[in-house]
Write an enzyme that holds these catalytic residues in place. Structure first.
Site, PDB file in Angstrom:
ATOM      1  CG  HIS A 493      27.677  99.716  -2.881  1.00 40.49           C
ATOM      2  ND1 HIS A 493      28.630  99.991  -3.837  1.00 40.49           N
ATOM      3  CD2 HIS A 493      28.166  98.670  -2.158  1.00 40.49           C
ATOM      4  CE1 HIS A 493      29.642  99.151  -3.694  1.00 40.49           C
ATOM      5  NE2 HIS A 493      29.377  98.332  -2.679  1.00 40.49           N
ATOM      6  CD  GLU A 494      27.142  97.281   1.136  1.00 42.31           C
ATOM      7  OE1 GLU A 494      27.148  96.048   0.955  1.00 42.31           O
ATOM      8  OE2 GLU A 494      28.176  97.971   1.066  1.00 42.31           O
ATOM      9  CG  HIS A 497      27.417  93.675  -2.653  1.00 47.36           C
ATOM     10  ND1 HIS A 497      28.336  93.200  -3.552  1.00 47.36           N
ATOM     11  CD2 HIS A 497      28.014  94.731  -2.023  1.00 47.36           C
ATOM     12  CE1 HIS A 497      29.442  93.931  -3.481  1.00 47.36           C
ATOM     13  NE2 HIS A 497      29.268  94.867  -2.574  1.00 47.36           N
ATOM     14  CG  HIS A 500      26.041  89.259  -7.745  1.00 48.72           C
ATOM     15  ND1 HIS A 500      27.390  89.515  -7.624  1.00 48.72           N
ATOM     16  CD2 HIS A 500      25.942  88.353  -8.745  1.00 48.72           C
ATOM     17  CE1 HIS A 500      28.058  88.810  -8.501  1.00 48.72           C
ATOM     18  NE2 HIS A 500      27.205  88.085  -9.199  1.00 48.72           N
TER      19      HIS A 500
END
Length: 704
Positions: A493-494, A497, A500
């Site tokens: 998940h992290e 980020h 992105h």
């Protein structure tokens, strides 16, 4: 002026500066000796933690504020008519020093704070608030921006520059630039007080988390924990075992603790950490909520949420509640069904008691073992932290986007646990630096997050320097760091980020990478979780830490079959927290909240999220740092909103060949690299070919 994403804020970053002309000792005269006031000479301008000291931050922050104020004065007093270059671009460049210093400062106050940094943080909060107001409530500055916005069609700007102009104009309007002078002064007082309260909340909650740690002195009280876990929890004096609190309501150790009294003791410590203790936050959150309601009303809105949601995909509170209404019945019905199964397991194991929250995870694990023959302890040996990172998270990025990674042991970090990697494109071109800080410690706030030391920007010819922070229990020295599957998902998940941010391809830092509304910023991160269980990826990283043996297909099948297990609980606890957030932020101005606990109880009852007693909200109001200590006020719903997007997006991948370089490149070019340069609905529609649908989410959750 960099406009950071609200998700990625470690605290309120966009508040600022004292109009007073008094200057604290140690600003420009210290430039030569203060490493924060000059560009780092390290690769990618990464901060040089061998030179940075606690005492450097205050003077550097003050000088950054003064430099920005001077830049603003030049813009406002420019006798020439407003142009894009002398107003918008000048505004964008005005905080170059402050942004550099603040990026490092907030990384430390979140991940490795101390008394000195906390004191500086508390002192600077109102100054930052005043600076933001000095910008966005400056009438002369707003008129220059407005003049350009009114004539934008004749300015012959490229698409990104036009978007920057529109963003600044919208930000001025949302911030209250159209208010009369007297109301602007009132708004400034609200903003300053909110900045102080938010900082106080964060400090108090950190103390509550640390003070709430539970010490057990009898080994029998911790029956069920492994010897390695016990070793990692030993107190310094060797007289007991200390379990630190995670930021969430439920605590990881509750799953394996066999002693019911011990479970209740740990759960109760988590539940009451900031309620009735020496670190009580109830009065703080009431004042924050009531003051935010007044701010919303002052700005012309019915409540704070209505004001806050203007620049999001949801746009209005009604849309958020519409999302909730579509999920609550199915979620609570599934949670009731799960509670029934777990209660039967309690009975089967000889228990003569009604299921409570502190029992849920312990007996749910037994149900999972019975239904799917899957024991968490069976799979943890295959999830060694560094292997998961390098052969799982990084490998997925290689397969999808062509990236490769190289460990950099020559880059200084702020803590010995932090690892650094350099990223390379498929053609060998460098992409940026990645810092990984995974283990919990008393100096780190709870949760997991991503942010930037350096933001990608063609304007400054800078590539990104990004960090991920998590709170995994640190093993005893010499022991492996073995993860639960939830912790594996968090790592993916992290890094979503991070991707992105790494793939950002913008000229202006204010539009770069993750600088998007909060109900979109979680989409790339949640989407990246899907690759954790993708067969090709899973088999590459799920290797037994002792033998190197690949995880057996039988275990993989069990993990997948159990994928929808406990999803009624998971969705309900999330909805409960999300609804609490919206209830706190849809109160009207003039509402007086007498007691935070009563408000919370009534809010959960009102939204029918208290029907399953053993399912508490993921975050109780008193320790809900997302909404009272960070940038997620009226925005925690975004995790559910973007969950809808990510399941819909993964559905597209599944129907178009899955994990391929072609699909990854298309997603990178059309979504991950676009920053905030397009309307987000259009960005998604252009890539997906349609609006997102909720059906894939409900299917993935197994609640419909």
């Amino acid at each position: 002026m960099k406009r950071a994403s609200t998700l990625l804020m470690l605290t309120i970053l966009f508040t600022a500066c004292n109009d007073s002309k008094n200057k604290d000792k140690g600003t420009k005269s210290d430039s030569a000796e203060n490493p924060l006031l000059v560009e780092s000479t390290l690769p990618y301008f990464a901060p040089d933690f061998t030179k940075i000291k606690n005492t450097h931050f205050k003077p550097a922050l003050l000088q950054g504020i003064e430099e920005q104020k001077e830049a603003l004065e030049k813009i406002v007093n420019n006798p020439e008519a407003a142009t894009f270059e002398n107003t918008i671009l000048a505004l964008e460049k005005s905080d170059v020093t402050l942004d550099r210093v603040r990026n490092v400062f907030y990384s430390l106050t979140g991940a490795h704070t101390n008394d000195t940094l906390q004191a500086v943080q508390e002192e600077m909060a109102p100054k930052f608030s005043e600076l933001r107001d000095a910008i966005y409530l400056n009438e002369k500055l707003f008129q220059r921006v407005k003049a350009l916005h009114d004539s934008k069609q004749s300015l012959d700007l490229d698409a990104e520059s036009l978007k920057l102009l529109e963003m600044y104009f919208e930000d001025f309007e949302i911030a209250g630039a159209n208010l009369p002078a007297d109301k602007k002064e009132t708004l400034k007082s609200y903003n300053s007080r909110l900045a102080t309260l938010t900082t106080t909340f964060n400090k108090t909650l950190l103390e509550a988390n640390n003070g709430g740690a539970v010490v057990f002195t009898e080994k029998s009280d911790l029956a069920g924990l492994s010897e390695a876990e016990l070793k990692s929890l030993e107190t310094k004096d060797g007289e007991g075992w200390k379990i630190p609190l995670q930021n969430t309501t439920q605590q990881p150790m509750l799953q394996t603790m066999e002693n019911r009294e011990s479970r209740e003791k740990l759960f109760s410590a988590a539940w009451k950490r900031a309620d009735g203790t020496a670190h009580d936050t109830k009065d703080i959150i009431i004042e924050i909520a009531e003051l935010r309601a007044k701010k919303g009303a002052l700005l012309g809105f019915a409540n704070y949420a209505e004001w806050s949601l203007q620049n999001t995909m949801a746009k209005k509170p009604e849309k958020v509640f519409e999302l909730f209404n579509g999920l609550v019945p199915a979620a609570t019905a599934k949670a009731k069904e799960e509670a029934g199964e777990i209660q039967e397991m309690v009975k089967e194991k000889g228990g003569d008691f009604t299921l409570e929250a502190w029992d849920w995870n312990h007996y749910a694990e037994m149900v999972r073992i019975a239904k799917y023959d899957l024991d968490e302890n069976q799979i943890k040996p295959y999830f060694e932290l560094k292997t998961v990172l390098e052969k799982g998270v990084f490998y997925a990025a290689e397969k999808l986007y062509g990236l490769t990674f190289k460990a950099r042991t020559d880059i200084p970090t702020y803590h010995e646990d932090v690892m650094v990697y350099e990223l390379y494109e498929e053609n060998g071109e460098t992409l940026g630096l990645f810092y990984a800080d995974f283990f919990s410690r008393p100096s780190k706030r709870g949760g997991a997050w991503m942010s930037n030391f350096v933001t990608q920007s063609k304007l400054y010819n800078k590539k990104p320097v990004i960090y991920n922070v998590c709170n995994y229990p640190k093993p005893a020295e010499g022991e492996p760091a073995l993860l639960t599957y939830d912790e594996v998902s968090t790592m993916f998940h992290e890094f979503g980020h991070a991707l992105h941010g790494f793939f950002a391809d913008q000229k202006y830092p204010s539009l770069s990478g993750t600088s998007v509304p909060r109900d979109f910023v979680e989409f790339p991160s949640q989407f990246n979780e899907n690759w954790a269980l993708y067969p090709e990826i899973l088999k590459n990283y799920a290797l037994h830490y002792q033998t190197g043996e690949q995880i057996p297909q039988g275990l993989i099948d069990k993990i997948k079959k159990s994928g929808t297990f406990n999803q009624g609980y998971s969705l309900t606890e999330n909805l409960a927290a999300s609804n609490l957030d919206m209830q706190w932020h849809t109160i009207s101005a003039g509402t007086s909240v007498e007691d935070a606990n009563t408000f919370e109880k009534e809010a959960l009852n009102k939204t029918k999220l208290d029907v399953v007693k053993a399912v508490p909200p993921r975050y109780r109001s008193t320790y809900f740092s997302h909404i009272f200590g960070s940038g997620y006020a009226a925005g925690y719903y975004s995790y559910l909103w973007t969950e809808m997007l990510h399941h819909d997006a993964y559905d597209w991948f599944e129907n178009n060949g899955g994990l391929t370089r072609e699909n990854g490149q298309r997603f990178r070019e059309m979504v991950l690299s676009r920053g905030n340069t397009l309307p987000l609905e259009k960005m998604y529609q252009d890539w997906r070919g349609s609006d997102p649908k909720i059906a894939p989410m409900l299917k993935a959750r197994g609640v419909q």
